[in-house]
Design an enzyme around this catalytic site. Structure first.
Site, PDB file in Angstrom:
ATOM      1  N   GLU A  29      27.510 -15.907 -41.030  1.00 25.54           N
ATOM      2  CA  GLU A  29      27.187 -14.476 -41.029  1.00 25.54           C
ATOM      3  C   GLU A  29      26.361 -14.112 -42.247  1.00 25.54           C
ATOM      4  O   GLU A  29      26.705 -14.485 -43.376  1.00 25.54           O
ATOM      5  CB  GLU A  29      28.502 -13.678 -40.995  1.00 25.54           C
ATOM      6  CG  GLU A  29      28.445 -12.438 -40.164  1.00 25.54           C
ATOM      7  CD  GLU A  29      28.264 -12.731 -38.677  1.00 25.54           C
ATOM      8  OE1 GLU A  29      27.102 -12.690 -38.211  1.00 25.54           O
ATOM      9  OE2 GLU A  29      29.256 -12.997 -37.984  1.00 25.54           O
ATOM     10  N   ASP A  32      21.286 -15.859 -41.805  1.00 21.68           N
ATOM     11  CA  ASP A  32      19.985 -16.082 -41.143  1.00 21.68           C
ATOM     12  C   ASP A  32      18.806 -15.606 -41.988  1.00 21.68           C
ATOM     13  O   ASP A  32      17.804 -16.303 -42.115  1.00 21.68           O
ATOM     14  CB  ASP A  32      19.944 -15.532 -39.702  1.00 21.68           C
ATOM     15  CG  ASP A  32      20.143 -14.036 -39.568  1.00 21.68           C
ATOM     16  OD1 ASP A  32      20.475 -13.365 -40.570  1.00 21.68           O
ATOM     17  OD2 ASP A  32      19.963 -13.521 -38.443  1.00 21.68           O
ATOM     18  N   GLY A 119      27.860  -4.492 -32.498  1.00 24.48           N
ATOM     19  CA  GLY A 119      27.585  -5.754 -33.177  1.00 24.48           C
ATOM     20  C   GLY A 119      27.471  -6.922 -32.209  1.00 24.48           C
ATOM     21  O   GLY A 119      27.656  -8.073 -32.598  1.00 24.48           O
ATOM     22  N   LEU A 120      27.158  -6.644 -30.935  1.00 23.96           N
ATOM     23  CA  LEU A 120      26.995  -7.727 -29.953  1.00 23.96           C
ATOM     24  C   LEU A 120      25.531  -7.850 -29.514  1.00 23.96           C
ATOM     25  O   LEU A 120      25.218  -8.420 -28.475  1.00 23.96           O
ATOM     26  CB  LEU A 120      27.915  -7.502 -28.751  1.00 23.96           C
ATOM     27  CG  LEU A 120      29.415  -7.486 -29.099  1.00 23.96           C
ATOM     28  CD1 LEU A 120      30.253  -7.182 -27.869  1.00 23.96           C
ATOM     29  CD2 LEU A 120      29.854  -8.804 -29.719  1.00 23.96           C
ATOM     30  N   GLU A 155      11.685  -5.895 -33.996  1.00 25.84           N
ATOM     31  CA  GLU A 155      12.856  -5.293 -34.664  1.00 25.84           C
ATOM     32  C   GLU A 155      12.519  -4.983 -36.133  1.00 25.84           C
ATOM     33  O   GLU A 155      12.816  -3.908 -36.641  1.00 25.84           O
ATOM     34  CB  GLU A 155      14.029  -6.279 -34.572  1.00 25.84           C
ATOM     35  CG  GLU A 155      15.266  -5.878 -35.334  1.00 25.84           C
ATOM     36  CD  GLU A 155      16.271  -5.098 -34.498  1.00 25.84           C
ATOM     37  OE1 GLU A 155      16.284  -5.267 -33.264  1.00 25.84           O
ATOM     38  OE2 GLU A 155      17.026  -4.312 -35.090  1.00 25.84           O
ATOM     39  N   ASP A 167      19.902 -13.195 -33.589  1.00 28.88           N
ATOM     40  CA  ASP A 167      20.274 -12.498 -32.346  1.00 28.88           C
ATOM     41  C   ASP A 167      19.257 -12.759 -31.237  1.00 28.88           C
ATOM     42  O   ASP A 167      19.618 -13.060 -30.094  1.00 28.88           O
ATOM     43  CB  ASP A 167      20.391 -10.986 -32.595  1.00 28.88           C
ATOM     44  CG  ASP A 167      21.339 -10.665 -33.738  1.00 28.88           C
ATOM     45  OD1 ASP A 167      22.142 -11.542 -34.100  1.00 28.88           O
ATOM     46  OD2 ASP A 167      21.265  -9.545 -34.265  1.00 28.88           O
TER      47      ASP A 167
HETATM   48  C1  GLA Z   1      22.762  -8.585 -37.524  1.00 32.72           C
HETATM   49  C2  GLA Z   1      21.337  -9.085 -37.674  1.00 32.72           C
HETATM   50  C3  GLA Z   1      21.310 -10.608 -37.693  1.00 32.72           C
HETATM   51  C4  GLA Z   1      22.282 -11.161 -38.738  1.00 32.72           C
HETATM   52  C5  GLA Z   1      23.652 -10.520 -38.593  1.00 32.72           C
HETATM   53  C6  GLA Z   1      24.590 -10.921 -39.699  1.00 32.72           C
HETATM   54  O1  GLA Z   1      23.270  -8.961 -36.284  1.00 32.72           O
HETATM   55  O2  GLA Z   1      20.548  -8.620 -36.611  1.00 32.72           O
HETATM   56  O3  GLA Z   1      19.998 -11.049 -37.927  1.00 32.72           O
HETATM   57  O4  GLA Z   1      21.766 -10.980 -40.020  1.00 32.72           O
HETATM   58  O5  GLA Z   1      23.574  -9.106 -38.563  1.00 32.72           O
HETATM   59  O6  GLA Z   1      24.889 -12.273 -39.627  1.00 32.72           O
END
Ligand code: GLA
Length: 382
Positions: A29, A32, A119-120, A155, A167
């Site tokens: 987490e 990235d 958060g999905l 994005e 994501d």
């Molecule tokens: C969001 C961002 C991802 C990543 C997560 C945390 O989902 O879009 O790129 O940074 O938070 O891991």
């Protein structure tokens, strides 16, 4: 469903129907955007697109979820604050239209069952879905990784969120029954089988903090500052990806204490992801679960992106029989937890966590038992 909606709205059959999944991140987490490692899975919840080509340069787009519609010209694609749901489509369309490519107009409708603001990655699913929709509709020929990069650029540059690539990557290239191990520096990836004996249970805290975006941006900046401070001690690194735990131990005193905490999370999380992939490939789900738990503690204490509600859900989960691991998932500041639970214990787990959450905080947690699924481009790739 989506093709029926199209027929109802436009009184003709769609030429193209595509779908892109949401995702849950198992571990890795906030790594990235630090060029590190992640291990998400695409889930069996999707944003669907249906549409037809038009003879002019107009795009008419309906959102089922927002029960709303917009119309815009391909010659002038701008952000629309009054219909912000449409910006995910507009951004991708604008980036595809540039680059010497000329699109045709379209009538389209999209919508699905990826929970929003949870958060999905419902927004990444819209971006990837839109990119794949245009490609199929107009026969464009983009490599899969270029599609992912374009969705992420949309994005970052159009919507204005400095997110990483996780994501969009997994929404495009996840695989059924597998997690996706991605190196966010060179974008090399491999699919890692997820044993069917463990259920992936996602619990939605139902709470989204207003500060989520500004806190996310702050974390991105703090990581950059940590790299700069480490460099000023003579360490040759490009990003936190290059930093070893030993570097932090020997040079930690020269770092701002808050930045040291942020960097510690990233460095230890990258180690946990690599370890997690190793033990998953050996079938050691117990060990994998312990790494998830450690990831939560690190996000809570060092990266400080958890919340009272997420901590309550995770602590409840840790007390249940049959739980292999539990942690917050996604950017944090609200949203969901991800739990790895032995199949036989899954039903009682769901009940106990929902009851406990309501008792402790007076809140209702929606629960989704998710199956790792194919990404929008996976069928084409494999
Ligand atoms: C969001 C961002 C991802 C990543 C997560 C945390 O989902 O879009 O790129 O940074 O938070 O891991």
């Amino acid at each position: 469903m989506i093709d029926q909606a199209f027929r109802r709205l436009f009184d003709s059959d769609p030429e193209v129907v595509v779908r892109a999944p949401g995702r849950v991140n198992l571990i890795g987490e906030h790594t990235d955007y630090n060029e590190g490692f992640v291990l998400p899975a695409a889930i069996d919840r999707y944003v669907w697109f249906a549409g037809r080509r038009r003879q002019d340069r107009t795009v008419r787009a309906h959102s089922i979820d927002f029960a709303d519609a917009v119309e815009f010209s391909l010659d002038r694609i701008e952000k629309d604050a009054a219909h912000s749901w449409s910006n995910y489509l507009r951004g991708v369309t604008k980036l595809l239209e540039g680059n010497g490519r000329r699109l045709a107009g379209a009538d389209l409708v999209f919508g699905g069952d990826v929970p929003r603001e949870a958060g999905l990655s419902s927004s990444a699913a819209v971006e990837v879905g839109a990119a794949v929709f245009w490609q199929r509709l107009l026969g464009l020929d983009l490599a899969a990784v270029d599609t992912v990069k374009l969705a992420r650029r949309s994005e970052n540059e159009f919507v204005g969120v400095p997110s990483g690539i996780m994501d969009q990557f997994v929404s495009a290239l996840g695989r059924r029954g597998h997690a996706l191990f991605l190196d966010c520096r060179d974008l090399k990836y491999r699919h890692v089988p997820l044993a069917a004996e463990a259920a992936i249970v996602v619990c939605n805290s139902g709470v989204r903090r207003a500060l989520a975006q500004s806190e996310y941006e702050l974390r991105v900046r703090q990581c950059q500052s940590a790299v700069e401070q480490l460099r000023s001690t003579g360490l040759e690194v490009e990003s936190l990806r290059d930093v070893k735990l030993g570097d932090l131990i020997t040079r930690g005193k020269k770092l701002d204490p808050l930045l040291l905490k942020r960097a510690s999370h990233i460095v230890t999380e990258n180690d946990r992801v690599r370890e997690a992939v190793r033990v998953l490939e050996q079938g050691d789900l117990k060990f994998f679960g312990r790494l998830m738990n450690a990831s939560h503690k690190s996000l809570r204490d060092d990266y400080e992106v958890s919340s009272k509600e997420l901590d309550a859900l995770v602590e409840l989960a840790w007390q249940q029989p049959g739980v292999l691991g539990a942690r917050m998932t996604g950017a944090g500041f609200g949203g969901c937890t991800v739990n790895l639970v032995e199949q036989a214990a899954a039903d009682s787990f769901v009940q106990a966590v929902q009851e406990g959450y309501e008792r402790a905080l007076g809140l209702k947690a929606e629960v989704y038992v998710c199956r790792p699924s194919d990404g929008a481009l996976t069928a084409v790739e494999s």
